[in-house]
Design an enzyme around this catalytic site. Structure first.
Site, PDB file in Angstrom:
ATOM      1  N   SER A   1      84.550 110.458 145.399  1.00  0.00           N
ATOM      2  CA  SER A   1      84.433 109.415 146.423  1.00  0.00           C
ATOM      3  C   SER A   1      85.708 109.403 147.270  1.00  0.00           C
ATOM      4  CB  SER A   1      84.192 108.053 145.765  1.00  0.00           C
ATOM      5  OG  SER A   1      85.255 107.771 144.905  1.00  0.00           O
TER       6      SER A   1
ATOM      7  N   LEU B   1      86.238 110.317 150.361  1.00  0.00           N
ATOM      8  CA  LEU B   1      86.489 111.522 151.154  1.00  0.00           C
ATOM      9  C   LEU B   1      86.611 111.222 152.640  1.00  0.00           C
ATOM     10  CD1 LEU B   1      84.127 114.202 149.572  1.00  0.00           C
ATOM     11  CD2 LEU B   1      86.602 114.126 149.496  1.00  0.00           C
TER      12      LEU B   1
ATOM     13  N   LYS C   1      83.954 109.442 154.410  1.00  0.00           N
ATOM     14  CA  LYS C   1      82.639 109.482 155.056  1.00  0.00           C
ATOM     15  C   LYS C   1      82.571 108.497 156.210  1.00  0.00           C
ATOM     16  CE  LYS C   1      80.169 108.632 151.552  1.00  0.00           C
ATOM     17  NZ  LYS C   1      79.413 108.236 150.467  1.00  0.00           N
TER      18      LYS C   1
ATOM     19  N   LYS D   1      89.335 126.384 146.729  1.00  0.00           N
ATOM     20  CA  LYS D   1      88.176 126.549 145.847  1.00  0.00           C
ATOM     21  C   LYS D   1      86.881 126.001 146.459  1.00  0.00           C
ATOM     22  CE  LYS D   1      89.991 128.527 142.324  1.00  0.00           C
ATOM     23  NZ  LYS D   1      89.589 129.912 142.071  1.00  0.00           N
TER      24      LYS D   1
ATOM     25  N   CYS E   1      93.063  81.700 158.794  1.00  0.00           N
ATOM     26  CA  CYS E   1      92.095  81.007 157.955  1.00  0.00           C
ATOM     27  C   CYS E   1      92.800  80.218 156.842  1.00  0.00           C
ATOM     28  CB  CYS E   1      91.063  81.999 157.434  1.00  0.00           C
ATOM     29  SG  CYS E   1      89.531  81.202 156.973  1.00  0.00           S
TER      30      CYS E   1
ATOM     31  N   GLN F   1      95.269  76.829 156.941  1.00  0.00           N
ATOM     32  CA  GLN F   1      95.114  75.650 156.072  1.00  0.00           C
ATOM     33  C   GLN F   1      96.421  75.363 155.318  1.00  0.00           C
ATOM     34  OE1 GLN F   1      91.646  76.651 153.700  1.00  0.00           O
ATOM     35  NE2 GLN F   1      90.247  76.499 155.446  1.00  0.00           N
TER      36      GLN F   1
ATOM     37  N   HIS G   1      88.995  84.664 161.832  1.00  0.00           N
ATOM     38  CA  HIS G   1      89.609  85.962 161.509  1.00  0.00           C
ATOM     39  C   HIS G   1      89.659  86.854 162.744  1.00  0.00           C
ATOM     40  CE1 HIS G   1      89.777  85.595 157.092  1.00  0.00           C
ATOM     41  NE2 HIS G   1      88.762  84.779 157.257  1.00  0.00           N
TER      42      HIS G   1
ATOM     43  N   GLU H   1      91.320  89.425 163.236  1.00  0.00           N
ATOM     44  CA  GLU H   1      91.496  90.853 162.911  1.00  0.00           C
ATOM     45  C   GLU H   1      90.189  91.639 162.982  1.00  0.00           C
ATOM     46  OE1 GLU H   1      91.737  88.328 160.809  1.00  0.00           O
ATOM     47  OE2 GLU H   1      91.202  88.818 158.743  1.00  0.00           O
TER      48      GLU H   1
HETATM   49  N1  GLN Z   1      89.348  79.460 151.019  1.00  0.00           N
HETATM   50  C1  GLN Z   1      89.343  78.949 152.353  1.00  0.00           C
HETATM   51  C2  GLN Z   1      87.988  78.418 152.750  1.00  0.00           C
HETATM   52  O1  GLN Z   1      86.986  78.770 152.185  1.00  0.00           O
HETATM   53  C3  GLN Z   1      89.793  80.002 153.346  1.00  0.00           C
HETATM   54  C4  GLN Z   1      88.870  81.180 153.439  1.00  0.00           C
HETATM   55  C5  GLN Z   1      89.463  82.346 154.158  1.00  0.00           C
HETATM   56  O2  GLN Z   1      90.667  82.446 154.313  1.00  0.00           O
HETATM   57  N2  GLN Z   1      88.634  83.244 154.612  1.00  0.00           N
HETATM   58  O3  GLN Z   1      87.905  77.625 153.647  1.00  0.00           O
END
Ligand code: GLN
Length: 538
Positions: A13, A15, A17, A186, A380, A384, A513, A515
């Site tokens: 695994s 590799l 893909k 090989k 996230c 908090q 998020h 990202e």
């Molecule tokens: N645990 C937190 C929530 O559920 C933050 C979740 C997270 O960071 N994705 O609200």
């Protein structure tokens, strides 16, 4: 009609893909075709949403709120195409669907079996919602020969028979090891893996050979002969210095050309590799660097924060600077050590997370970044924690906490059980864990004259969410009086989406998020801005 390209893996695994499929998608797209990429995963979880990062790396979230395999992140970043719920399926999902149907008596008294019922469901999934595509690339997770992936292998074999060989192609990725002792490359593992594939009725059309060093012509010829594949279709992929080189390397090896030749399709345009060449050059040649501390529970796991690591690199690309990630395990972070650990750090990032473990270290680090004016990005869970830190130390609510950690203390962050999505009330629950969070794209409205509005240069944004708890809006005035601004809210003004500090060069917390939406060819503005602030910090 769409052409289907199935990508399997053999020998071992990991590799690449996913990266191979994503690079091929880019090349075909750049030649003017519409491409979709899908992943078929052989495990029994309905989706990876409930899996620990220790097991499976990051959970990637799509616009439409699916919790998917992290390979979909690669696909998005390389192809620029946003993945959908229908682009990732697991054995668990397939069985779930079939069993639900069985309980409703929809099989009309028949014996329900792997063949044809499970394989039929897999085939339905493969061709669902692809009417507008020229190519559908389907990656089969796992390794050929595993018991788990057998139903998928059988389904794609049948599929090729159903829609015709001229509309389907099989690409098999294998390992071609170099033996130091004999100074030889090989081919035997590849031969065996292809034998295994052929024993279940699949003859590969292209073999991609992953190798540490270039594969000499003689060895290619051997693979071609033993595996019954045209030598032009024995394609090598030698380790690249950065993943951004992968599309260039596959183009040089003519992978996309061989695919088009196979289907007898003419290219519509020339491939544009300039963006990848530019990025590769930037990544390899940039000397100056900036240290960013990531403080989280899973920092030592390579793939646990995959999209985040990538997004930070994109932020570096946007600022012509290398981003050095200093990974700090939050469980082991002692409050007394924070000053020392953050000595040469130009930016602190607290990523998403779950559970109480390690939170005191995170909160203390946020406190340090706040007081010492170090650029800070809380994502996230990170946002908090920044809220809890501020409540404890600036609002004097000493027992401020999140209801995620139990019923003690003042829950500034609390569980919400229903929310508004585009005018529709959605109910959440923490009774069942899979797929019940606030997931996918949600809109936020940005405050005038805020840092965040400058960063996005927009009044509205839509970002991907994955969380169950929310900052309690009732504290808004108290926070703002002390200088922590709620600079973006949900359209109904009930949910804080972004916070920032007034008297700080760059301190931002986001409930979503970002990202997941950053791409090497289009770095996310939050990461570009964060890295810029870190670059200016020292
Ligand atoms: N645990 C937190 C929530 O559920 C933050 C979740 C997270 O960071 N994705 O609200």
């Amino acid at each position: 009609m769409a052409r289907y390209i199935f990508v399997t893996g053999g020998v071992v695994s990991s590799l690449g893909k996913g990266l191979s499929s994503a690079s091929l998608a880019y090349l075909l797209q750049s030649r003017g075709f519409k491409v979709r990429i899908r992943k078929l995963d052989p495990y029994l979880n309905v989706d990876p949403g409930t899996m620990s990062p220790f097991q499976h790396g990051e959970v990637f979230v799509t616009d439409d709120g699916a919790e998917t395999d992290l390979d979909l992140g690669h696909y998005e970043r390389f192809s620029g195409i946003s993945a959908k719920k229908s682009d990732n399926i697991t054995t668990g999902r397939i069985y779930n669907d079939v069993l639900k149907k069985e309980r409703k008596g929809k099989y009309l008294g028949k014996t329900v079996q792997v063949i044809p019922h499970i394989t039929d469901r897999i085939k339905e999934f493969i061709k669902d919602d692809v009417a507008k595509e020229d190519f559908v690339i389907c990656e089969i997770g796992g390794t050929i020969g595993d018991i788990e992936s057998l139903p998928f292998a059988e389904a794609i074999r049948q599929f090729s028979n159903d829609v015709g060989k001229k509309n389907t192609m099989f690409i098999h990725l294998t390992l071609v090891p170099y033996m130091k002792a004999s100074d030889e490359i090989k081919t035997k593992p590849t031969q065996h893996s292809v034998k295994e594939l052929r024993s279940i009725g699949i003859q590969p059309d292209i073999i991609i050979c992953r190798s540490e060093r270039p594969i000499p012509y003689e060895q290619r010829k051997k693979i071609s002969l033993f595996c019954n594949v045209d030598i032009k279709n024995v394609i090598e992929t030698v380790d690249v210095k950065t993943i951004y080189e992968a599309p260039i390397s596959f183009y040089n090896e003519k992978l996309d050309k061989q695919v088009l030749d196979y289907f007898k399709i003419k290219s519509k345009k020339n491939v544009n590799l300039n963006p990848w060449k530019k990025i590769t050059k930037n990544v390899l040649n940039t000397k100056r660097s900036v240290n960013i501390a990531i403080i989280g529970k899973y920092v030592n796991l390579k793939d646990a924060y995959k999209s985040l690591d990538e997004a930070l690199t994109h932020g570096g690309i946007a600022n012509n600077i290398k981003v050095k990630l200093i990974r700090i395990e939050s469980d082991k972070l002692k409050v007394s050590e924070i000053k020392k650990k953050l000595k040469d750090i130009s930016g602190v990032l607290i990523p998403g997370g779950f559970g109480k473990r390690g939170t005191e270290g995170k909160i203390a680090a946020i406190s340090y970044a706040r007081k010492n004016k170090i650029p800070f990005l809380g994502i996230c869970f990170g946002m908090q924690m920044a809220i809890i830190e501020f409540a404890r130390n600036q609002l004097n609510i000493k027992n401020a906490t999140s209801s995620e950690f139990g019923s003690r203390g003042t829950p500034i962050v609390g569980l919400i059980t229903e929310w508004n999505k585009d005018g529709v009330i959605i109910k959440g629950t923490n009774k069942e864990l899979g797929g019940t969070m606030r997931l996918g794209l949600y809109e936020a409205r940005l405050k005038e004259n805020s840092l965040i509005k400058k960063i996005y240069s927009s009044k509205f944004i839509k970002e991907r969410h994955r969380h169950r708890y929310e900052v309690n809006i009732n504290y808004k005035d108290k926070f703002e009086k002390k200088g922590m601004i709620f600079s973006a809210l949900s359209p109904d003004k009930k949910l804080p989406e972004i916070i920032e500090l007034k008297n700080h060069p760059w301190f931002v917390g986001v409930q979503f998020h970002p990202e997941f939406k950053s791409r090497p060819l289009a770095p996310h503005p939050l990461f570009s801005s964060f890295i810029k602030a870190a670059k200016n910090h020292r």
